[in-house]
Write a protein that holds these residues in place. Structure first.
Motif, mmCIF file in Angstrom:
data_model
loop_
_atom_site.group_PDB
_atom_site.id
_atom_site.type_symbol
_atom_site.label_atom_id
_atom_site.label_comp_id
_atom_site.label_asym_id
_atom_site.label_seq_id
_atom_site.Cartn_x
_atom_site.Cartn_y
_atom_site.Cartn_z
ATOM 1 N N SER A 1 3.428 10.106 -35.349
ATOM 2 C CA SER A 1 3.598 9.567 -36.561
ATOM 3 C C SER A 1 3.249 9.993 -37.876
ATOM 4 C CB SER A 1 2.364 8.425 -37.216
ATOM 5 O OG SER A 1 2.955 7.368 -38.752
ATOM 6 N N HIS B 1 4.905 4.203 -34.743
ATOM 7 C CA HIS B 1 4.787 3.713 -36.377
ATOM 8 C C HIS B 1 4.796 2.578 -35.459
ATOM 9 C CE1 HIS B 1 7.489 7.945 -36.415
ATOM 10 N NE2 HIS B 1 6.059 7.999 -37.495
ATOM 11 N N GLN C 1 5.536 3.022 -42.253
ATOM 12 C CA GLN C 1 5.157 2.897 -40.756
ATOM 13 C C GLN C 1 6.907 2.442 -40.375
ATOM 14 O OE1 GLN C 1 2.696 5.583 -40.684
ATOM 15 N NE2 GLN C 1 2.162 4.543 -38.728
#
Length: 325
Positions: A38, A59, A119
């Motif tokens: 991430s 994510h 995300q």
């Protein structure tokens, strides 16, 4: 850091042209997007579309922790849809995106709402962020909007593992997991067994590589290299002792801060920084050795360092200085 990609590529490619890369970046051949662990990576447009679905579980993870608790009761799909509409309307910073989202969800914070978009959407950073010797706030839009194409449909990370081993093998399953941020990769390695070969580390761990990969002789020279902070060489393995001692590691990666590093004979042995005067007329490369270096190693680092200075500050007067931390 947007400049990372230029130092990283310069250290690996003969004749690397940052201006050409920057033009191609602006033409959308390359993008900056959150992928492994991430974190932001610069990749080709093709890899962006193929790799992001494979790394989606990385994510999703924050929503099983504190962020998810703070957003309890929020329909994440609705936030994602609104965030996508906003960033596809025009690229936005996370601060601007979060402010817009609070108009609909005023009981939640700007940062938390922006992180839903960060995300759960494949957001790319748009230029001028990432251009050579230029900068700007990190504005974001979706990869689909920026590239005019949909994400790939393959979510199994088999291709990702093979490409990891092509770059970093021989490596263990845990190495690949640390590098990617994914878990449960042992079953992927098992599925790929016919395409891999096994080695044994001195401590007995099983290491894997591509079956047809060439393994260089252990006496192959490793030239001096300068790498940016957060380079994949530094974080490409769970067992980092193959490139850095525990002592040096503790002084090159402190908390969330990482330092640009240099390698001598294949091991990270110190840090570097470029200092410029206000007008950019002079630039000094400051080298800090974190363990003893031979005269030959210092000489090789100084030669490579002179080229690094010429790359980053071609029009400045150059100096090199050894420092103590």
């Amino acid at each position: 850091m947007p400049t990372n990609q230029y130092t990283a590529l310069w250290s690996r490619l003969v004749g690397f042209d940052p201006e050409d890369f920057s033009r191609r970046f602006e033409a959308r051949e390359f993008v900056r997007i959150s992928l492994h662990r991430s974190t932001i990576h610069t990749v080709t447009a093709r890899d962006c579309l193929r790799l992001r679905p494979m790394l989606e579980p990385v994510h999703q993870r924050p929503f099983r922790s504190a962020l998810g608790k703070r957003l309890a009761g929020v329909e994440l799909a609705a936030v994602v849809a609104e965030a996508r509409a906003l960033v596809e309307q025009e690229p936005r910073t996370f601060q601007a995106l979060g402010r817009e989202l609070t108009r609909r969800w005023p009981e939640h914070g700007i940062h938390d709402l922006a992180m839903v978009g960060r995300q759960l959407l494949p957001l790319v950073q748009v230029p001028p962020r990432g251009l050579w010797q230029r900068g700007g706030a990190a504005g974001h839009t979706t990869a689909q909007s920026w590239l005019g194409a949909e994400l790939g449909e393959e979510t199994a990370p088999d291709e990702l593992v093979l490409r990891y081993l092509a770059a970093f093998g021989p490596a263990s399953v845990k190495d690949a997991q640390s590098w990617s941020g994914l878990t449960r990769l042992r079953e992927v390695f098992a599925r790929l067994a016919s395409r891999l070969r096994e080695f044994r580390a001195p401590d007995g761990r099983v290491l894997y590589d591509l079956a047809d990969a060439a393994v260089p002789d252990e006496d192959t020279p490793a030239p001096a290299r300068f790498l940016p902070e957060f380079d994949n060489l530094f974080i490409g393995h769970h067992d980092r002792t193959r490139v850095i001692s525990d002592e040096v590691r503790s002084r090159t990666f402190v908390g969330n801060r990482a330092y640009p590093v240099f390698l001598a004979d294949g091991f990270i042995r110190g840090t570097w920084r470029i200092e410029k005067d206000r007008r950019g007329a002079s630039a000094t490369l400051a080298l800090t050795a974190l363990e003893p270096l031979s005269a030959g190693q210092r000489a090789e680092l100084e030669r490579e360092g002179a080229e690094l200075l010429a790359f980053h500050t071609p029009d400045a007067r150059h100096e090199l200085r050894w420092t103590t931390d």
